[in-house]
Motif scaffolding. Structure first.
Motif, mmCIF file in Angstrom:
data_model
loop_
_atom_site.group_PDB
_atom_site.id
_atom_site.type_symbol
_atom_site.label_atom_id
_atom_site.label_comp_id
_atom_site.label_asym_id
_atom_site.label_seq_id
_atom_site.Cartn_x
_atom_site.Cartn_y
_atom_site.Cartn_z
ATOM 1 N N PHE A 153 -1.168 -2.551 -15.820
ATOM 2 C CA PHE A 153 -0.205 -3.651 -15.874
ATOM 3 C C PHE A 153 1.004 -3.190 -16.676
ATOM 4 O O PHE A 153 0.873 -2.628 -17.766
ATOM 5 C CB PHE A 153 -0.811 -4.892 -16.528
ATOM 6 N N VAL A 154 2.199 -3.411 -16.127
ATOM 7 C CA VAL A 154 3.451 -3.051 -16.798
ATOM 8 C C VAL A 154 4.288 -4.312 -16.955
ATOM 9 O O VAL A 154 4.434 -5.098 -16.014
ATOM 10 C CB VAL A 154 4.235 -1.996 -15.994
ATOM 11 N N CYS A 155 4.831 -4.488 -18.147
ATOM 12 C CA CYS A 155 5.697 -5.638 -18.411
ATOM 13 C C CYS A 155 6.955 -5.158 -19.129
ATOM 14 O O CYS A 155 6.860 -4.484 -20.159
ATOM 15 C CB CYS A 155 4.966 -6.672 -19.260
ATOM 16 N N CYS A 156 8.106 -5.468 -18.580
ATOM 17 C CA CYS A 156 9.388 -5.103 -19.170
ATOM 18 C C CYS A 156 10.097 -6.394 -19.582
ATOM 19 O O CYS A 156 10.355 -7.250 -18.730
ATOM 20 C CB CYS A 156 10.256 -4.332 -18.178
ATOM 21 N N VAL A 157 10.397 -6.523 -20.869
ATOM 22 C CA VAL A 157 11.057 -7.722 -21.374
ATOM 23 C C VAL A 157 12.394 -7.319 -21.973
ATOM 24 O O VAL A 157 12.453 -6.468 -22.868
ATOM 25 C CB VAL A 157 10.211 -8.443 -22.441
ATOM 26 N N MET A 158 13.466 -7.942 -21.481
ATOM 27 C CA MET A 158 14.814 -7.603 -21.928
ATOM 28 C C MET A 158 15.540 -8.880 -22.337
ATOM 29 O O MET A 158 15.704 -9.794 -21.527
ATOM 30 C CB MET A 158 15.565 -6.858 -20.825
ATOM 31 N N SER A 159 15.952 -8.922 -23.601
ATOM 32 C CA SER A 159 16.584 -10.133 -24.116
ATOM 33 C C SER A 159 17.235 -9.818 -25.451
ATOM 34 O O SER A 159 17.237 -8.672 -25.914
ATOM 35 C CB SER A 159 15.538 -11.243 -24.279
ATOM 36 N N ARG B 263 24.205 -11.227 -21.911
ATOM 37 C CA ARG B 263 23.843 -9.811 -22.041
ATOM 38 C C ARG B 263 24.418 -9.050 -20.843
ATOM 39 O O ARG B 263 23.719 -8.729 -19.888
ATOM 40 C CB ARG B 263 22.326 -9.636 -22.128
ATOM 41 N N LYS B 264 25.696 -8.707 -20.943
ATOM 42 C CA LYS B 264 26.367 -8.003 -19.852
ATOM 43 C C LYS B 264 25.765 -6.610 -19.687
ATOM 44 O O LYS B 264 25.459 -5.930 -20.653
ATOM 45 C CB LYS B 264 27.861 -7.913 -20.140
ATOM 46 N N GLY B 265 25.627 -6.199 -18.438
ATOM 47 C CA GLY B 265 25.066 -4.881 -18.145
ATOM 48 C C GLY B 265 23.564 -4.885 -17.948
ATOM 49 O O GLY B 265 22.983 -3.873 -17.543
ATOM 50 N N SER B 266 22.908 -6.024 -18.230
ATOM 51 C CA SER B 266 21.449 -6.049 -18.133
ATOM 52 C C SER B 266 20.952 -5.949 -16.688
ATOM 53 O O SER B 266 19.825 -5.510 -16.437
ATOM 54 C CB SER B 266 20.896 -7.317 -18.783
ATOM 55 N N GLN B 267 21.783 -6.343 -15.711
ATOM 56 C CA GLN B 267 21.369 -6.239 -14.313
ATOM 57 C C GLN B 267 21.168 -4.779 -13.910
ATOM 58 O O GLN B 267 20.315 -4.468 -13.065
ATOM 59 C CB GLN B 267 22.398 -6.889 -13.399
ATOM 60 N N LYS B 268 21.923 -3.887 -14.524
ATOM 61 C CA LYS B 268 21.762 -2.454 -14.279
ATOM 62 C C LYS B 268 20.346 -2.019 -14.671
ATOM 63 O O LYS B 268 19.699 -1.240 -13.960
ATOM 64 C CB LYS B 268 22.792 -1.668 -15.090
#
Length: 371
Positions: free
Chosen positions: A193-199, A144-149
């Motif tokens: 509580f905050v949860c961010c899931v990226m996949s 997943r290119k760009g996900s570090q941004k």
């Protein structure tokens, strides 16, 4: 006169107009022959901040007199009805028509009036923000290119908003599930509580590094009232950046114009709530469709979310109003992506769902806000 109304509301308009609304207003004013191409280009100079653009827009129209100012206010009502109503524009116009003065009329804002209307958000830290980013997969072609941004933007934002940010990368489906259980039992929970899931993802959930699926319910259910008593009555917020299917949303053209039972206990009044109350789950796209991510600039949803949440938090805007702006901005974006070597138009719309019982307003701690 309309130009006097613009002057009276100048500061609130300057702070409330978003980039998307400014551009839409300029399109309207060009169509109405209020502003010319050169004037619009001057306002939209890349070196100008959003605040500078809003200020120049208001001043340019105000200088042209009553008719031009009336057109701007009419266009504002169409483009940002919430801002228009929050500033009591109609009332200001009516007062001007009667010849009375509006200098002492309070301008309303979208700030909640009482503490009963809004979730508590003053602990330091505010709470935990867990960011899960699956960038690499067993199949290296699925990176997943760009996900570090996105990770950088989210981390910076929630640190500024006073959260303790923790980042986990390249988790398997079972590891994601276990993380949720572990964090639901964490002793450091405070106001939120905050949860961010990226996949990657599909209709059933989000993928782990091992390309197995973790159902959405396995991510959220550990934090319900039965499983996480420390967050009862407090907001649990989930931002999910993942595809929810394999279809691309189609493009359509838009024409302009278009309580609980109370009980007594130990002499105090308390109340019961459903175990699934106080959740916000904001999905990057609707069910069945792809979610768009740029290989260099990050995902459309996360980048828009970070921008509008940072802006909105400085004006005490609640999260649902902010997510509406995100929906508006992302749904207007266009791009081209390749699927099976075919180039197709890229379109998407995020989709939040919620069981919040109060307004959720993220506020940066004063020390952080003053830096």
């Amino acid at each position: 006169m309309a130009e006097e109304v613009l002057e009276n509301c100048r500061i609130q308009l300057r702070d409330g107009l978003t980039e998307a609304v400014i551009k839409s207003l300029l399109d309207d004013l060009r169509a109405e022959n209020v502003l010319g191409t050169e004037e619009i280009e001057e306002i939209l100079q890349k070196t100008k901040t959003r605040t500078d653009q809003a200020r120049d827009l208001i001043d340019s129209v105000k200088r042209k007199g009553r008719k031009a100012s009336e057109i701007l206010l009419k266009c504002l009502e169409k483009r940002d009805e919430h801002l228009y109503k929050s500033l009591n524009i109609d009332r200001h116009l009516a007062i001007q028509e009667t010849g009375a003065t509006s200098s002492h009329i309070p301008i309303t804002t979208d700030k909640p009036k009482t503490t009963d209307d809004v979730y508590k958000m003053d602990s330091n830290p505010r709470g935990l923000c867990l960011i899960i980013n699956n960038k690499n997969f067993e199949n290296p072609k699925r990176e997943r290119k760009g996900s570090q941004k996105d990770v950088d933007s989210l981390g910076k934002l929630f640190k500024k908003l006073g959260f303790l940010v923790e980042i986990k990368e390249d988790q398997t489906a079972s590891e994601i599930k276990q993380l949720m259980i572990d964090y639901s039992k964490d002793a450091r929970h405070a106001d939120c509580f905050v949860c961010c899931v990226m996949s990657h993802g599909d209709e059933t959930g989000v993928e782990g590094y091992d390309e197995q699926t973790c159902p959405l319910n396995d991510i959220t259910s550990p934090f319900d009232g039965d499983n996480c008593t420390s967050l009862i009555g407090k907001p649990k917020v989930f931002f999910i950046q993942a595809c929810r299917g394999h279809e691309m949303q189609s493009k359509v053209l838009v024409a302009d114009g278009s309580s609980s039972s109370r009980i007594q206990k130990s002499g105090e009044i308390s109340y019961s709530i459903a175990k699934d109350s106080d959740f916000l789950i904001a999905m990057s796209t609707v069910y069945g469709y792809l979610s768009i991510r740029d290989s260099y600039n990050g995902s459309w949803f996360i980048q828009s979310l970070c921008k509008h949440l940072e802006e909105g938090s400085t004006r005490d805007q609640d999260i649902l109003s902010i997510l509406t702006k995100v929906n508006n901005e992302v749904s207007r974006k266009e791009g081209i992506i390749k699927i099976n070597n075919d180039e197709i138009d890229a379109k998407m719309t995020p989709q939040p769902s919620f069981s919040l019982t109060k307004l959720l307003v993220f506020r940066a701690p004063k020390a952080a806000a003053s830096k």
